[in-house]
Write a protein that holds these residues in place. Structure first.
Motif, PDB file in Angstrom:
ATOM      1  N   ALA A 232      26.260 -15.120  48.712  1.00  0.00           N
ATOM      2  CA  ALA A 232      25.595 -15.798  47.595  1.00  0.00           C
ATOM      3  C   ALA A 232      26.402 -15.661  46.306  1.00  0.00           C
ATOM      4  N   LEU A 233      27.005 -14.498  46.091  1.00  0.00           N
ATOM      5  CA  LEU A 233      27.753 -14.231  44.869  1.00  0.00           C
ATOM      6  C   LEU A 233      28.924 -15.187  44.707  1.00  0.00           C
ATOM      7  N   PHE A 234      29.594 -15.514  45.815  1.00  0.00           N
ATOM      8  CA  PHE A 234      30.781 -16.373  45.744  1.00  0.00           C
ATOM      9  C   PHE A 234      30.554 -17.740  46.383  1.00  0.00           C
ATOM     10  N   ASP A 235      29.311 -18.150  46.436  1.00  0.00           N
ATOM     11  CA  ASP A 235      28.997 -19.475  46.962  1.00  0.00           C
ATOM     12  C   ASP A 235      29.683 -20.556  46.120  1.00  0.00           C
ATOM     13  N   GLY A 236      30.412 -21.451  46.788  1.00  0.00           N
ATOM     14  CA  GLY A 236      31.070 -22.549  46.083  1.00  0.00           C
ATOM     15  C   GLY A 236      32.330 -22.158  45.341  1.00  0.00           C
ATOM     16  N   ILE A 237      32.778 -20.917  45.492  1.00  0.00           N
ATOM     17  CA  ILE A 237      33.984 -20.447  44.804  1.00  0.00           C
ATOM     18  C   ILE A 237      35.076 -20.232  45.851  1.00  0.00           C
ATOM     19  N   PRO A 238      36.209 -20.929  45.732  1.00  0.00           N
ATOM     20  CA  PRO A 238      37.270 -20.832  46.751  1.00  0.00           C
ATOM     21  C   PRO A 238      38.039 -19.517  46.643  1.00  0.00           C
ATOM     22  N   LEU A 239      37.851 -18.637  47.586  1.00  0.00           N
ATOM     23  CA  LEU A 239      38.453 -17.309  47.521  1.00  0.00           C
ATOM     24  C   LEU A 239      39.966 -17.348  47.600  1.00  0.00           C
ATOM     25  N   ASP A 240      40.527 -18.400  48.149  1.00  0.00           N
ATOM     26  CA  ASP A 240      41.981 -18.499  48.260  1.00  0.00           C
ATOM     27  C   ASP A 240      42.614 -19.167  47.043  1.00  0.00           C
ATOM     28  N   GLN A 241      41.787 -19.554  46.062  1.00  0.00           N
ATOM     29  CA  GLN A 241      42.317 -20.208  44.866  1.00  0.00           C
ATOM     30  C   GLN A 241      42.021 -19.439  43.583  1.00  0.00           C
ATOM     31  N   VAL A 242      41.012 -18.570  43.595  1.00  0.00           N
ATOM     32  CA  VAL A 242      40.626 -17.794  42.415  1.00  0.00           C
ATOM     33  C   VAL A 242      40.753 -16.318  42.755  1.00  0.00           C
ATOM     34  N   THR A 243      41.438 -15.555  41.894  1.00  0.00           N
ATOM     35  CA  THR A 243      41.515 -14.112  42.118  1.00  0.00           C
ATOM     36  C   THR A 243      40.259 -13.440  41.579  1.00  0.00           C
ATOM     37  N   THR A 244      39.847 -12.401  42.257  1.00  0.00           N
ATOM     38  CA  THR A 244      38.605 -11.712  41.921  1.00  0.00           C
ATOM     39  C   THR A 244      38.869 -10.234  41.697  1.00  0.00           C
ATOM     40  N   SER A 245      38.323  -9.714  40.606  1.00  0.00           N
ATOM     41  CA  SER A 245      38.366  -8.278  40.350  1.00  0.00           C
ATOM     42  C   SER A 245      36.973  -7.706  40.571  1.00  0.00           C
ATOM     43  N   MET A 246      36.913  -6.532  41.213  1.00  0.00           N
ATOM     44  CA  MET A 246      35.635  -5.872  41.449  1.00  0.00           C
ATOM     45  C   MET A 246      35.689  -4.462  40.874  1.00  0.00           C
ATOM     46  N   THR A 247      34.835  -4.217  39.898  1.00  0.00           N
ATOM     47  CA  THR A 247      34.826  -2.919  39.228  1.00  0.00           C
ATOM     48  C   THR A 247      33.858  -1.986  39.943  1.00  0.00           C
ATOM     49  N   ILE A 248      34.389  -1.263  40.908  1.00  0.00           N
ATOM     50  CA  ILE A 248      33.603  -0.302  41.668  1.00  0.00           C
ATOM     51  C   ILE A 248      34.560   0.748  42.204  1.00  0.00           C
ATOM     52  N   ASN A 249      34.079   1.968  42.333  1.00  0.00           N
ATOM     53  CA  ASN A 249      34.990   3.062  42.676  1.00  0.00           C
ATOM     54  C   ASN A 249      34.560   3.835  43.914  1.00  0.00           C
TER      55      ASN A 249
END
Length: 611
Positions: A203-220
């Protein structure tokens, strides 16, 4: 301590009138002193000491004499008329600032200390053309409520010109607990987005092309699980792992130093991080498997030099762990990234980023024998200083963020988040986050600072301050090395004590008015204006728990049980943890189910008391 001259007020009409009639003798004396200074002027050459600055050793000596005479003459006379504004001038971190920096203060071996952009030691930038070729990534930190709500914010920011995604998770997710845990009550979706299963990642990345937009995730602490969710999502969509790009913060050491959101004790946490670095180097080559973070160290109260030292020491600890695992440094170091705070002191922050690049390049080359230039490049995300924002007069925060963002760009960052004016009260509204994004866009397209590379390189003050911060940071790193590295130093409480002492000193300065914060302890307004705030409805927790119940009811329980057993077996042994955790994520095991296995096998951790 060097004498420091304030900027004198402008000359008045009375001064000019007096000077035209009654100061002839004084003018003639000034002219004699000027003639003497010209006679002793520094001689220039094409080389010699201070390479590239045009002064030989005799010229530097003459310059020092000229500066001494200037301080004894014009400066002393001006200071008698206009005394310094304060007894000492320091950076925001407490470094004494000279009244004037000259080539004598900043001797530069151009090849060894600066180099050219994109070339060792990368002081002037990690790319040959820097922003002339491509602007920094404008990556606004976003996340609140349900995955669907954050997905809408992602799409809004992309439509407004953001060029990369950055995901903020809520506190239960950061600590490895599901939304239906009793520990999560009242916190679900409040400080970031709630993510419990692969369904939420869908749901979080619905409609967002993962191979075209880089994603940062702030979690440790639970970073291994959230990265597994993301990879499982790419697998489900049929996107090759080699095509997805982004960053997971995954910096366990700074959690023990500063932020205190951990999953397991330091040594098993290092094993998990090393597993992730090894796996990503092999399977997800465009992914930055660690974002070595000074941001939270600075937010906890460190000085700029401490942030620089402890961040690089954390990075060296990860390199050491991977080398001990048997990995070649050039196989993983190109995908180690960094994350720095950009605080109030404009030049100090620029110098810090320049020093960080030079220090990292030298450590990787000289200590670990890296051969690839990409291994030696310190690539960094930067964020303006949340701790510098004030609840008082919140619109002042727009100015603070603008100056900090400009410093980040002049310092050569690869990626930037700008804080919103309302973040001392709540998560940012759509309007405030747009202003923060527009700040970056104005710097990029209207200021002209992105048109040339390292425009402040060669500034005597910037080079002096870069050297000074490097020297202070190296002294800290030497002490950490003597303790056996960062993990033993953390176990002894060393960086924690240093940061606490720095935070205490700063607070004392603020309370005694030695340090001024506009709108807080000076220029305070009579009445504060109210501003619109984003409020998270408690209905978010009920919605999230209903969705989680639905996932648990629909998944194959036997598959989940078997997958978690594989995670437990790998945790007890020495196999890389990433493959079994990705498999567990793919059958919709929850974050807490996976994290509980890790806690059960590897243990839990409580911060040791410090007095």
């Amino acid at each position: 301590m060097a004498h420091r001259e304030p900027t004198p007020p402008p000359e008045t009409e009375a001064d000019r009138a007096l000077g035209s009639s009654g100061h002839a003798d004084e003018r003639r004396a000034d002219e004699r002193r000027a003639d003497e200074r010209r006679a002793d002027a520094p001689r220039t050459t094409n080389g010699g000491g201070g390479e590239g600055l045009g002064l030989d050793e005799d010229g530097l000596a003459a310059l020092r004499r000229a500066v001494a005479a200037w301080r004894e003459g014009p400066v002393a006379e001006a200071s008698a008329r206009f005394p310094p504004r304060t007894e000492s001038f320091t950076t925001w971190s407490g470094v004494d600032v000279p009244d004037l920096a000259t080539p004598a203060d900043a001797p530069v071996d151009h090849a060894a200390d600066l180099g050219l952009p994109g070339e060792y030691p990368f002081t002037r930038g990690v790319q040959p053309t820097m922003y002339r070729g491509r602007l920094w990534t404008m990556r606004m930190f976003a996340g609140f409520g349900t995955p669907e709500q954050t997905n809408a914010r992602f799409k809004y920011l992309l439509a407004e010109g953001q060029t990369g995604l950055s995901t903020a998770f809520d506190f239960p997710t950061l600590m490895g607990y599901d939304s239906d845990s009793p520990r999560s009550l009242g916190e679900v979706g409040m400080c970031g987005v709630a993510v419990d299963t692969l369904r939420d990642m869908e749901a979080l990345f619905d409609g967002i092309p993962l191979d075209q937009v880089t994603t940062s995730m702030t979690i440790n602490g639970p970073a291994v699980v959230l990265l597994a969710f993301y990879i499982a999502l790419a697998d489900k969509r049929g996107i090759p792992r080699k095509r997805i790009g982004g960053t997971v913060q995954n910096d366990c050491l700074k959690e023990f130093i500063a932020q205190h959101a951990w999953l397991v004790p330091p040594r098993p946490a290092m094993r998990i991080v090393t597993d992730m670095i090894e796996f990503c180097a092999r399977e997800v080559p465009r992914w930055n498997s660690v974002s070595i973070s000074g941001y939270h160290i600075r937010e906890a109260g460190s000085t700029a030099a401490q942030e620089l030292a402890f961040t690089l020491a954390d990075g060296l600890a990860y390199v050491e762990s991977c080398v001990e695992r048997g990995l070649d440094v050039d196989s993983f170091a190109p995908r180690l990234s960094f994350f720095f705070d950009v605080h109030n002191d404009f030049f100090e922050e620029i110098a810090k980023l320049r020093a960080a690049r030079r220090m990292w390049a030298r450590f990787l080359k000289e200590r670990y024998g890296a051969k690839r230039a990409e291994s030696m490049k310190l690539r960094t995300h930067a964020q303006t200083a949340g701790v510098s924002l004030t609840a008082q007069q919140p619109y002042n925060n727009v100015v603070r963020v603008s100056l900090q963002a400009l410093a980040a760009v002049l310092g050569g960052t690869q990626s930037l988040h700008t804080n919103s004016l309302d973040e001392t009260y709540a998560l940012p509204t759509e309007e405030s986050v747009t202003i923060a994004l527009r700040t970056q866009q104005i710097i990029a397209h209207e200021s002209g600072v992105a048109n040339t590379i390292d425009p402040l390189g060669g500034s005597y003050y910037v080079e002096w301050l870069t050297d000074r911060l490097e020297q202070e940071a190296l002294a800290y790193i030497q002490r950490i090395d003597e303790m056996g590295g960062m993990v033993p130093a953390i176990e002894k409480g060393y960086p924690q004590r240093e940061i606490a002492a720095s935070a205490y000193r700063f607070q004392r300065e603020l309370e005694s008015n030695e340090r001024i914060m506009v709108g807080v302890n000076r220029y305070a307004g009579a009445a504060e204006k109210t501003i619109p705030l984003l409020r998270i409805d408690e209905e978010v927790q009920r919605v999230q728990c209903r969705n989680l119940d639905r996932v648990k009811a629909q998944r194959d329980k036997d598959q989940v049980r078997s997958a978690l057993a594989e995670v437990r077996s790998s945790a007890r042994g020495r196999d890389n943890l990433m493959p079994p955790i990705i498999a567990a994520a793919s059958v919709y095991a929850t974050e807490q189910e996976i994290c509980d296995v890790l806690r059960d096998v590897m243990g839990t951790y409580s911060d040791p008391a410090e007095f």
